[in-house]
Design a protein around this motif. Structure first.
Motif, PDB file in Angstrom:
ATOM      1  N   SER A 564      14.031 -24.220 -36.023  1.00 52.72           N
ATOM      2  CA  SER A 564      12.868 -23.167 -35.577  1.00 52.72           C
ATOM      3  C   SER A 564      12.096 -23.857 -34.803  1.00 52.72           C
ATOM      4  CB  SER A 564      12.215 -23.249 -37.137  1.00 52.72           C
ATOM      5  OG  SER A 564      11.485 -24.558 -37.435  1.00 52.72           O
ATOM      6  N   ALA A 565      11.090 -22.862 -34.171  1.00 49.07           N
ATOM      7  CA  ALA A 565      10.147 -23.312 -33.400  1.00 49.07           C
ATOM      8  C   ALA A 565       9.190 -24.659 -33.901  1.00 49.07           C
ATOM      9  CB  ALA A 565       9.099 -22.183 -32.859  1.00 49.07           C
ATOM     10  N   PHE A 566       8.759 -24.548 -34.975  1.00 47.17           N
ATOM     11  CA  PHE A 566       8.168 -25.683 -35.487  1.00 47.17           C
ATOM     12  C   PHE A 566       8.858 -26.949 -35.384  1.00 47.17           C
ATOM     13  CE2 PHE A 566       5.033 -26.959 -39.340  1.00 47.17           C
ATOM     14  CZ  PHE A 566       4.286 -27.817 -38.542  1.00 47.17           C
ATOM     15  N   ALA A 567       9.956 -26.701 -35.998  1.00 48.01           N
ATOM     16  CA  ALA A 567      11.048 -28.037 -36.037  1.00 48.01           C
ATOM     17  C   ALA A 567      11.348 -28.552 -34.504  1.00 48.01           C
ATOM     18  CB  ALA A 567      12.548 -27.482 -36.468  1.00 48.01           C
ATOM     19  N   THR A 568      10.892 -27.505 -33.454  1.00 48.14           N
ATOM     20  CA  THR A 568      11.078 -28.030 -32.003  1.00 48.14           C
ATOM     21  C   THR A 568       9.945 -28.868 -31.584  1.00 48.14           C
ATOM     22  OG1 THR A 568      12.282 -26.185 -31.408  1.00 48.14           O
ATOM     23  CG2 THR A 568      11.415 -26.984 -29.986  1.00 48.14           C
ATOM     24  N   ARG A 569       8.873 -28.538 -31.942  1.00 47.56           N
ATOM     25  CA  ARG A 569       7.597 -29.329 -31.991  1.00 47.56           C
ATOM     26  C   ARG A 569       7.794 -30.692 -32.688  1.00 47.56           C
ATOM     27  NH1 ARG A 569       5.035 -32.214 -30.403  1.00 47.56           N
ATOM     28  NH2 ARG A 569       2.486 -32.150 -30.044  1.00 47.56           N
ATOM     29  N   VAL A 570       8.279 -30.739 -33.750  1.00 44.05           N
ATOM     30  CA  VAL A 570       8.411 -32.114 -34.652  1.00 44.05           C
ATOM     31  C   VAL A 570       9.385 -32.760 -33.673  1.00 44.05           C
ATOM     32  CG1 VAL A 570       9.396 -33.061 -36.625  1.00 44.05           C
ATOM     33  CG2 VAL A 570       8.093 -30.813 -36.682  1.00 44.05           C
ATOM     34  N   MET A 571      10.643 -32.323 -33.201  1.00 43.65           N
ATOM     35  CA  MET A 571      11.718 -33.306 -32.662  1.00 43.65           C
ATOM     36  C   MET A 571      11.008 -33.785 -31.269  1.00 43.65           C
ATOM     37  SD  MET A 571      13.725 -33.316 -34.907  1.00 43.65           S
ATOM     38  CE  MET A 571      14.679 -34.515 -34.226  1.00 43.65           C
ATOM     39  N   ILE A 572      10.414 -33.120 -30.663  1.00 43.69           N
ATOM     40  CA  ILE A 572      10.020 -33.688 -29.206  1.00 43.69           C
ATOM     41  C   ILE A 572       8.810 -34.892 -29.683  1.00 43.69           C
ATOM     42  CG2 ILE A 572       7.834 -31.852 -29.063  1.00 43.69           C
ATOM     43  CD1 ILE A 572      10.232 -33.826 -26.352  1.00 43.69           C
ATOM     44  N   LEU A 600      19.080 -38.686 -22.278  1.00 46.54           N
ATOM     45  CA  LEU A 600      20.056 -37.723 -22.906  1.00 46.54           C
ATOM     46  C   LEU A 600      19.556 -37.006 -24.090  1.00 46.54           C
ATOM     47  CD1 LEU A 600      22.983 -36.793 -23.024  1.00 46.54           C
ATOM     48  CD2 LEU A 600      23.747 -38.480 -24.571  1.00 46.54           C
ATOM     49  N   ALA A 601      18.908 -37.612 -24.807  1.00 48.82           N
ATOM     50  CA  ALA A 601      18.045 -36.827 -25.883  1.00 48.82           C
ATOM     51  C   ALA A 601      17.074 -35.802 -25.215  1.00 48.82           C
ATOM     52  CB  ALA A 601      17.515 -37.787 -26.955  1.00 48.82           C
ATOM     53  N   LEU A 602      16.590 -36.161 -24.300  1.00 47.46           N
ATOM     54  CA  LEU A 602      15.263 -35.298 -23.702  1.00 47.46           C
ATOM     55  C   LEU A 602      16.072 -34.163 -23.199  1.00 47.46           C
ATOM     56  CD1 LEU A 602      12.812 -37.849 -22.488  1.00 47.46           C
ATOM     57  CD2 LEU A 602      12.346 -36.235 -24.242  1.00 47.46           C
ATOM     58  N   GLU A 603      17.364 -34.372 -22.479  1.00 52.45           N
ATOM     59  CA  GLU A 603      17.850 -33.484 -22.063  1.00 52.45           C
ATOM     60  C   GLU A 603      18.548 -32.297 -23.000  1.00 52.45           C
ATOM     61  OE1 GLU A 603      20.588 -34.824 -19.146  1.00 52.45           O
ATOM     62  OE2 GLU A 603      19.200 -35.571 -17.794  1.00 52.45           O
ATOM     63  N   THR A 604      19.101 -32.914 -24.042  1.00 49.66           N
ATOM     64  CA  THR A 604      19.751 -32.129 -25.020  1.00 49.66           C
ATOM     65  C   THR A 604      18.526 -31.197 -25.670  1.00 49.66           C
ATOM     66  OG1 THR A 604      21.310 -33.716 -25.398  1.00 49.66           O
ATOM     67  CG2 THR A 604      21.187 -32.259 -27.005  1.00 49.66           C
ATOM     68  N   TRP A 605      17.338 -32.034 -25.937  1.00 52.04           N
ATOM     69  CA  TRP A 605      16.312 -31.233 -26.731  1.00 52.04           C
ATOM     70  C   TRP A 605      16.093 -29.867 -25.713  1.00 52.04           C
ATOM     71  CZ3 TRP A 605      11.332 -29.576 -25.148  1.00 52.04           C
ATOM     72  CH2 TRP A 605      10.809 -28.894 -26.004  1.00 52.04           C
ATOM     73  N   GLU A 606      15.867 -30.100 -24.650  1.00 54.26           N
ATOM     74  CA  GLU A 606      15.360 -28.957 -23.679  1.00 54.26           C
ATOM     75  C   GLU A 606      16.666 -27.999 -23.606  1.00 54.26           C
ATOM     76  OE1 GLU A 606      13.908 -28.221 -18.943  1.00 54.26           O
ATOM     77  OE2 GLU A 606      15.220 -30.062 -19.443  1.00 54.26           O
ATOM     78  N   HIS A 607      17.826 -28.289 -23.824  1.00 54.68           N
ATOM     79  CA  HIS A 607      18.749 -27.252 -23.811  1.00 54.68           C
ATOM     80  C   HIS A 607      18.961 -26.510 -25.223  1.00 54.68           C
ATOM     81  CE1 HIS A 607      21.264 -29.667 -20.539  1.00 54.68           C
ATOM     82  NE2 HIS A 607      20.368 -28.895 -20.126  1.00 54.68           N
ATOM     83  N   SER A 608      18.449 -27.496 -26.183  1.00 59.05           N
ATOM     84  CA  SER A 608      18.350 -26.706 -27.606  1.00 59.05           C
ATOM     85  C   SER A 608      17.517 -25.599 -27.833  1.00 59.05           C
ATOM     86  CB  SER A 608      18.164 -27.868 -28.755  1.00 59.05           C
ATOM     87  OG  SER A 608      16.800 -28.217 -28.393  1.00 59.05           O
ATOM     88  N   LEU A 609      16.525 -25.382 -26.747  1.00 59.85           N
ATOM     89  CA  LEU A 609      15.749 -24.329 -26.782  1.00 59.85           C
ATOM     90  C   LEU A 609      16.332 -22.937 -26.797  1.00 59.85           C
ATOM     91  CD1 LEU A 609      12.723 -25.554 -24.407  1.00 59.85           C
ATOM     92  CD2 LEU A 609      12.753 -25.573 -26.786  1.00 59.85           C
ATOM     93  N   GLU A 610      17.473 -23.013 -26.128  1.00 59.84           N
ATOM     94  CA  GLU A 610      18.320 -21.692 -26.113  1.00 59.84           C
ATOM     95  C   GLU A 610      19.085 -21.243 -27.550  1.00 59.84           C
ATOM     96  OE1 GLU A 610      18.229 -19.812 -23.600  1.00 59.84           O
ATOM     97  OE2 GLU A 610      17.142 -21.305 -22.346  1.00 59.84           O
ATOM     98  N   LEU A 611      18.849 -22.308 -28.543  1.00 58.71           N
ATOM     99  CA  LEU A 611      19.473 -22.188 -29.559  1.00 58.71           C
ATOM    100  C   LEU A 611      18.172 -21.862 -30.765  1.00 58.71           C
ATOM    101  CD1 LEU A 611      22.309 -24.498 -29.703  1.00 58.71           C
ATOM    102  CD2 LEU A 611      22.591 -22.188 -29.018  1.00 58.71           C
ATOM    103  N   CYS A 612      17.154 -21.829 -30.384  1.00 58.04           N
ATOM    104  CA  CYS A 612      15.988 -21.880 -31.385  1.00 58.04           C
ATOM    105  C   CYS A 612      16.107 -20.654 -32.208  1.00 58.04           C
ATOM    106  CB  CYS A 612      14.665 -21.756 -30.815  1.00 58.04           C
ATOM    107  SG  CYS A 612      13.057 -22.468 -31.485  1.00 58.04           S
TER     108      CYS A 612
END
Length: 834
Positions: A564-572, A600-612
């Motif tokens: 989720s969007a909240f989880a995205t904020r938690v992971m960054i 690598l993790a930061l790049e993957t986090w950015e790519h994961s936005l498309e799957l939010c």
């Protein structure tokens, strides 16, 4: 002033002035129009004419309604559209000449077909303003005019359908009563005497109230603008902002751009969401990253509603309950606000603050049944957003008194602590930490460990309840209780991360304490209304909720995960703290493997936005948001994390703890040696560019008015490091003897093109620092923004002072920065104003 070796003076290396002029950099316009009064030059004659009026004091543009005169036509236009808005605006002289004669109206027997009628007067004003040149601010104002009229038409259509209005919704209803004002210019947040509101002995005079330090500046501005600011123009200057791409089905249903504009609306009316905001007839679900994208299948979308006190009986019950707590014995002159003011504070909290940290459940939140400590903490933050600092501090102190009385109870057990006590403590810590007063930060630090212990005990109880179910799905009521605990825990985790990011404080919660915990759900599931338990179990089964450990491992393996969007904020936040711990270790310089994994993790986090995880609960937006505010904040934290892999500004963060702008500015100046020139640094500067581009494209003044209320405090806090890095990198490029590379020069020009000639100081580095400080100081909700704004102001002045010192020893004909390539020198000329 410091003349360290890493910032060499240009004069110390004698340079020969070439007899032939240097070749111009491709893409840089030639400044052939020179001022006849000074040495400045411009690329366009209109710019020169506008500048020369600063010498002649000529004000050729006169208002037809009053005696006001202006130097520029666009300023007259703005005056016409704001001061005289009730009269519909006085047309300019050029408009009177060009406007065709009005045709007599003919009666019609049938309803008119809804077509979009372009406002020719507005188009002519665009053409006539600034002698054919439209600046961003004028375009934003004109676009706002168009948005107001378009939204008025949309509201008229919705009224025909008898649909109930949504607070702060796209159908033009306002979040607050129109009488609630906000300041049109800077309101400094005073250094709060934390003992001011505490009860004092009779033989001592009462401490000076904060209202005396605020009311003078507030009264002079409070009546100028309504609280809701108008929308601004989108980054694309050549077309209207894109509307959402889904429209209702049916032959006679038209897109918003094809609906007619019925009636007119004053420019000073309430603000409207931007072009990406969800409209009542749109369908979802939508991507929280970009509301224009919908993965389907088609579902209705809704906007959140702020809880309100519905009746005088509910208000009287709350009033009597709080009075029974005898808060006035500890807080001088404490009194609960009226019902209207309380509802305004509730609306401010849930519409302006809650979306950035959504740990409360709006659907079940009942002000009449909410415990007093939590209600007062919520109202204190809401009062900040309604610019009632006096009442905000009283409510804050009242909540602190009630929480302290609970914690001092001999039967207190952190494991059995009620959830509302943790939530109250969190809001009080947020209030104090960003208040702009070092005493508030000291209070927050003093109870940080206690809050960490309370949420850890609550997490232990949560796991016990989950284990007792033995794999069975929870009921809706039980799940709401568990999800509220999880969201509160993650909100505390994010807040502690922001404390580390801002003040370099050691984190109070480590990743290993909650790695098996489920990530927070989507906002749609959190706010879902279910008719029965069977329907609830079906929704819960379809949802995709993973643990923190699974998401963490996926990021470091380069595999984007869906959450989720909240989880995205938690992971960054988790990635930021890992970068912080890595840079604080003694092996950081040699541990290239860990740094590679973090990148690598930061790049993957950015790519994961498309799957939010898509949402059906959406938030009305303000520019430049494209999606949920949590994603906007997460991207700000992402840019800061990327920068910290290269630059450590620990001295600046530690100086900010004591809230002395001069000391913070000195730490910024002394950090020059920490910003290097390298290929990796250009990538960091790109993130800095992305940060300031958001502000530049919307307009510094426009963002200064809006960001205090529409953006979270997280955005300026994350931008602090980025703007220091950007200004210091520009400083190095402008003063180093080493010539600029092709990539550096391209980036320099890219940043330079964000600003017009009039806003540029003698150097681009000082311009960036000054404009960022001006933006933070314009309208202030959180006092820490005022501290940062003043720090950037003093920092920009210090940069100018150092340049003046160096200029005394250098040739004025030196051009900076320079780029050498294969024996050919290209120079970028930077004009200097003396």
């Amino acid at each position: 002033m410091d003349t360290s070796p890493d910032v060499p003076a240009a004069a110390e290396a004698p340079t020969a002035v070439a007899p032939t002029p240097a070749r111009k950099t491709p893409g840089l316009p030639e400044k052939k129009y020179k001022c006849q009064f000074c040495s400045r030059a411009f690329s366009r004659s209109e710019h020169r004419s506008r500048h020369e009026r600063s010498h002649t004091k000529e004000r050729p543009f006169k208002c037809l309604k009053c005696r006001s005169t202006f130097v520029r036509r666009d300023l007259l236009l703005r005056h016409d559209r704001t001061v005289h808005a009730k009269d519909g605006g006085v047309p300019l002289v050029s408009e009177v000449k060009r406007r065709p004669a009005a045709k007599p109206a003919t009666p019609k027997t049938t309803a008119p077909k809804r077509n979009l009628e372009l406002d020719t007067a507005t188009l002519e004003q665009i053409e006539a303003s600034s002698d054919g040149m439209v600046d961003l601010e004028t375009a934003a104002m004109l676009m706002t005019d168009f948005h107001h009229k378009a939204t008025a038409a949309m509201a008229a259509q919705e009224n025909e359908l008898d649909e109930p209005p949504v607070p702060y919704s796209p159908d033009h209803t306002t979040m607050f009563d129109n009488s609630v004002p906000y300041l049109s210019s800077a309101l400094p947040m005073p250094q709060m005497p934390w003992d001011t509101f505490m009860a004092q002995p009779v033989n001592q005079p009462k401490a000076h109230s904060i209202s005396s330090s605020v009311s003078g500046s507030q009264d002079s501005h409070v009546s100028q603008l309504s609280f809701n600011s108008a929308s601004t123009v989108q980054p694309n200057h050549n077309q209207l902002p894109p509307l959402m791409e889904r429209y209702p089905s049916g032959g006679d249903a038209l897109a918003p751009g094809l609906q007619s504009l019925t009636g007119s609306m004053p420019i000073s009316g309430p603000g409207t969401p931007n072009g990406l905001s969800p409209w009542p007839f749109m369908t979802g679900p939508v991507s929280p990253v970009d509301y224009r994208r919908s993965p389907g299948p088609s579902q209705p979308i809704t906007s959140p509603k702020a809880p309100q006190i519905q009746s005088d009986e509910d208000y009287n019950r709350i009033y009597e309950h709080i009075n029974q707590l005898n808060i006035e014995q500890s807080v001088s002159d404490f009194q609960l606000q009226s019902r209207t003011e309380v509802n305004a504070c509730l609306s401010a909290y849930f519409n302006l603050f809650h979306h950035h940290m959504p740990f409360l459940h709006p659907e079940s939140f009942n002000p009449g049944e909410t415990p007093a400590p939590l209600l007062l903490a919520i109202l204190s933050i809401g009062a900040l957003y309604t610019f009632n600092q006096d009442q905000a501090y009283r409510l804050h102190i009242g909540s602190k008194v009630l929480v302290n009385s609970f914690l001092q109870n001999k039967d207190f057990d952190s494991r059995k602590c009620p959830l509302y006590i943790m939530q109250s403590t969190l809001l009080n810590m947020i209030f104090a930490s960003w208040s702009g007063d070092p005493k508030g930060l000291e209070f927050a630090c003093s109870i940080k460990s206690l809050l960490a212990q309370m949420v850890a005990g609550n997490l232990y109880e949560l796991k016990s309840r989950s284990d007792a179910r033995e794999g069975a799905l929870p009921t809706h009521e039980a799940w709401l209780e568990d999800e509220g605990c999880r969201r509160t825990y993650y909100a505390v985790y994010i807040f502690f991360g922001m404390m580390t990011l801002t003040y370099n404080h050691t984190p109070a919660i480590s990743f290993g304490e909650f790695d098996s915990l489920d990530l927070p759900s989507s906002e749609s599931l959190w706010n879902l209304e279910v008719p029965d338990e069977d329907s609830w179990r079906e929704h819960l089964t379809r949802s995709t909720i993973i643990t923190v450990r699974v998401a963490h491992d996926s990021l470091f393996q380069g595999e984007p995960a869906r959450y989720s969007a909240f989880a995205t904020r938690v992971m960054i936040n988790a990635l930021f703290l890992e970068v912080w711990n890595h840079k604080r270790s003694f092996e950081a310089l040699q541990d290239v493997v860990t740094e590679y994994k973090l990148r690598l993790a930061l790049e993957t986090w950015e790519h994961s936005l498309e799957l939010c995880e898509p949402e059906t609960i959406v938030v009305p937006l303000t520019a430049p948001h494209k999606g949920h505010p949590l994603i906007f904040n997460a991207m700000a934290a992402y840019r800061n994390t990327r920068a910290r892999l290269e630059v450590d500004l620990k001295p600046v963060q530690e100086a900010l703890r004591y809230h002395q702008p001069y000391e913070v500015a000195a730490a910024m100046i002394n950090a020059r040696g920490r910003v290097k020139r390298s290929q990796e640094m250009i990538k960091v500067v790109q993130e800095c560019f992305n940060c300031i581009e958001i502000v530049a494209l919307q307009g510094i003044k426009s963002v200064g008015k809006q960001c205090a209320t529409n953006w979270s405090v997280e955005h300026p806090l994350c931008g602090l490091d980025l703007m220091v890095i950007l200004s210091l990198w520009l400083y190095r490029l402008e003063h180093d003897e080493e010539p600029a590379t092709e990539e550096e020069l391209a980036m320099y020009n890219k940043i330079r093109n964000l600003f017009d000639d009039d806003s540029i100081d003698s150097k681009l580095s000082t311009t960036v620092a000054r404009l960022w400080g001006d933006m933070l100081n314009d309208v202030v909700v959180w006092g820490i923004s005022q501290v940062m704004g003043d720090s950037f102001k003093y920092y920009s002045q210090a940069l100018v002072g150092h340049e003046d010192e160096m200029a005394m020893r250098t040739s004025p004909s030196a051009s900076t920065p320079t780029m050498s390539s294969q024996g050919v020198t290209e120079s970028l000329e930077i004009e200097t104003v003396f």
